[in-house]
Design a protein around this motif. Sequence first.
Motif, PDB file in Angstrom:
ATOM      1  N   GLU A 245       0.830  -1.191   0.000  1.00 37.36           N
ATOM      2  CA  GLU A 245       0.000   0.000   0.000  1.00 37.36           C
ATOM      3  C   GLU A 245       0.872   1.251   0.000  1.00 37.36           C
ATOM      4  O   GLU A 245       1.829   1.370   0.780  1.00 37.36           O
ATOM      5  CB  GLU A 245      -0.887  -0.008   1.255  1.00 37.36           C
TER       6      GLU A 245
ATOM      7  N   HIS B  28       1.561   6.434   8.408  1.00 41.55           N
ATOM      8  CA  HIS B  28       0.743   5.481   7.639  1.00 41.55           C
ATOM      9  C   HIS B  28       0.217   4.378   8.555  1.00 41.55           C
ATOM     10  O   HIS B  28      -0.956   3.975   8.460  1.00 41.55           O
ATOM     11  CB  HIS B  28       1.589   4.899   6.514  1.00 41.55           C
TER      12      HIS B  28
ATOM     13  N   ARG C  87      -3.655   3.430   9.335  1.00 39.14           N
ATOM     14  CA  ARG C  87      -4.235   2.088   9.152  1.00 39.14           C
ATOM     15  C   ARG C  87      -4.904   1.583  10.420  1.00 39.14           C
ATOM     16  O   ARG C  87      -5.863   0.802  10.362  1.00 39.14           O
ATOM     17  CB  ARG C  87      -3.138   1.121   8.718  1.00 39.14           C
TER      18      ARG C  87
END
Length: 358
Positions: A2, A119, A123
């Motif tokens: 990702e 990040h 998530r």
Amino acid sequence: MEPLPRIIAVISAYNEEDIIGAAIEHLASQGVGVYLLDDGCTDATVQVARDFLGRGVVGIEELVSPDPPGTERRFHLSAILERKERLAAALDADWFINHDADEFRESPWPHLTLAGAIHLVDRLGWNAIDFDVLNFFPEGDYRAGANPTDSFRRCAPAPACDRVQVRCWKKQEQRVDLSSNAGHDVQFPGRRVFPIRFPLRHYPVRSEEQGRRKVFRERKSRFDAGERARGWHVQYDGLAEGGPLTASWGAAVEYDREAVDVNLQLENRLVEQLRSDHARTTGERDRLRGEVARVSEVLRTSEEQARTAEASVRRLDATVERVMAETADLSRRLDEVFASKSWRVTAPLRALWRLVGG
């Protein structure tokens, strides 16, 4: 894999030419872009930043001063923060950081860059990040433009006025609020602050000359009076010309990155909240114990008063019974007198006596 989110640090700068390049390089190495707000710099800060356009810097903007033309330009933090709020709504990015030119932010996990750590937070479902500030003491060997990590080795935790540092957030549909709290604690509906703080190395004073110029000529004398009245800009209170610049920072300790990272995992916001809840619960328990003791004392006193009253009632009952018995005996005796022969015989004499005024 990702892709990492696009992150922009919005930096407002005033005469930070000696450190702005290192700050931009550091952010770029951490996967973070820079949008620079020029707050009327009179040195080479903007020129240094321009050298990074396309390789870390995504934009440079000159802030319009609210001061009347021809007057000294003052430091209006409210205007700066309002501009940052608008930029955070308009720029194409996933996360934003309200950043200063002398700050170096990092991930609390050595294997992740700052962008990678943000990040991960994203998530996990969180949308804001707090930072733990360490102020670094000047060592005397700093070279302008160099990485301060090589020159600054001793630090101290930030004072209370700088402890809250929720200055990184995920882009929101509505405009966030930085202006109500001097930019230290971004506000928006549904905010969820990640429990583990991220480390922030702060280098406000790089040398004696730079520090004195910054504090006494470029900051204290330019602060907005209205913002001071709101309790802002207190970080230099107590500093005087000729006095030490770092006296209020506390004891310096050797910087140990590994120890810092471990401590951030242990001393996180959830642990602090649990301690606060425990202290509050303990205080409430002690208060209730005191209330129970007070009520018990009232009940004990009431019981003693009730026993005293009961004894008084018993004594009164005995007195009433005695008086009633004496009254009955007197009534009986009177009846005997009225019924006697002598009382009837002497009745005329008593009447005559009353007539003659006896």
